[in-house]
Design a protein around this motif. Sequence first.
Motif, PDB file in Angstrom:
ATOM      1  N   UNK A   1       2.813  -0.209 -12.366  1.00  0.00           N
ATOM      2  CA  UNK A   1       2.718   0.361 -10.731  1.00  0.00           C
ATOM      3  C   UNK A   1       3.830   1.272 -10.902  1.00  0.00           C
ATOM      4  N   UNK A   2       3.917   3.188 -10.143  1.00  0.00           N
ATOM      5  CA  UNK A   2       5.446   3.282 -10.418  1.00  0.00           C
ATOM      6  C   UNK A   2       5.212   3.627  -8.407  1.00  0.00           C
ATOM      7  N   UNK A   3       6.351   3.242  -7.916  1.00  0.00           N
ATOM      8  CA  UNK A   3       7.153   3.385  -6.837  1.00  0.00           C
ATOM      9  C   UNK A   3       8.158   4.020  -6.639  1.00  0.00           C
ATOM     10  N   UNK A   4       8.244   5.432  -5.655  1.00  0.00           N
ATOM     11  CA  UNK A   4       9.370   6.265  -5.486  1.00  0.00           C
ATOM     12  C   UNK A   4       9.493   6.506  -7.245  1.00  0.00           C
ATOM     13  N   UNK A   5       8.673   6.574  -8.081  1.00  0.00           N
ATOM     14  CA  UNK A   5       9.661   7.140  -9.354  1.00  0.00           C
ATOM     15  C   UNK A   5       9.928   6.192 -10.452  1.00  0.00           C
ATOM     16  N   UNK A   6      10.037   5.268  -9.883  1.00  0.00           N
ATOM     17  CA  UNK A   6      10.206   3.375 -10.627  1.00  0.00           C
ATOM     18  C   UNK A   6       9.387   3.054 -10.631  1.00  0.00           C
TER      19      UNK A   6
ATOM     20  N   UNK B   1       5.866  -4.258   1.194  1.00  0.00           N
ATOM     21  CA  UNK B   1       6.030  -3.067   1.278  1.00  0.00           C
ATOM     22  C   UNK B   1       5.232  -2.242   0.579  1.00  0.00           C
ATOM     23  N   UNK B   2       3.581  -3.299   1.273  1.00  0.00           N
ATOM     24  CA  UNK B   2       2.994  -2.055   1.040  1.00  0.00           C
ATOM     25  C   UNK B   2       2.204  -1.309  -0.700  1.00  0.00           C
ATOM     26  N   UNK B   3       3.023  -1.987  -1.856  1.00  0.00           N
ATOM     27  CA  UNK B   3       2.827  -1.494  -2.791  1.00  0.00           C
ATOM     28  C   UNK B   3       1.886  -2.046  -3.629  1.00  0.00           C
ATOM     29  N   UNK B   4       1.573  -3.322  -3.652  1.00  0.00           N
ATOM     30  CA  UNK B   4       0.760  -3.923  -4.403  1.00  0.00           C
ATOM     31  C   UNK B   4      -0.454  -3.239  -3.793  1.00  0.00           C
TER      32      UNK B   4
END
Length: 174
Positions: free
Chosen positions: A62-67, A98-101
Amino acid sequence: MGSIIKLRDPIDADAQVHFSYPPVAEIVRMYGGETTSLPKPDLDRSKRWLEWLRGHPFAKIIICDGGPVGQVRLHSLDREDKRARLAIGLFAEEHLGRGIGRKAVRLALDHAFGDMGLHRVDLRVLSFNKRAIRCYASCGFVHEGTEREAAWISGTWYDDWIMGILTHEHTTGT
């Protein structure tokens, strides 16, 4: 507005990223792990984790904002019955809430019901993991049953919830 979430194949450098996030009691407990003696960061353990992850039919970082911030995978694939089990894990507490998952689960479901042609995806979640249960429910998963006292954690029995989603219940997109 929100973070940009993408999924990509694991690469060798992900072992170093995994190594850089030491195990945290809250996250380990939500997986059903023992929190009294957390393992110390170990690069060899992180390399083994990466090879294990690559062994799944659908395993993505999982990549969030590039990382890189976690992993999601479909496992226990049954091609005849067109089903698989979903699992997800974020690397650190700062990535929770944060809603990432939720976005990563929806992307994985898009793939499961699209390219993989699955009919059903299910998962197991500890009944006390309310944050994960809310995430899964918001992605369309339905509580199908409870496996009572299925997990022995730190001297206490806990229930496992079984949740599932069918292809016609999934709405594509994040």
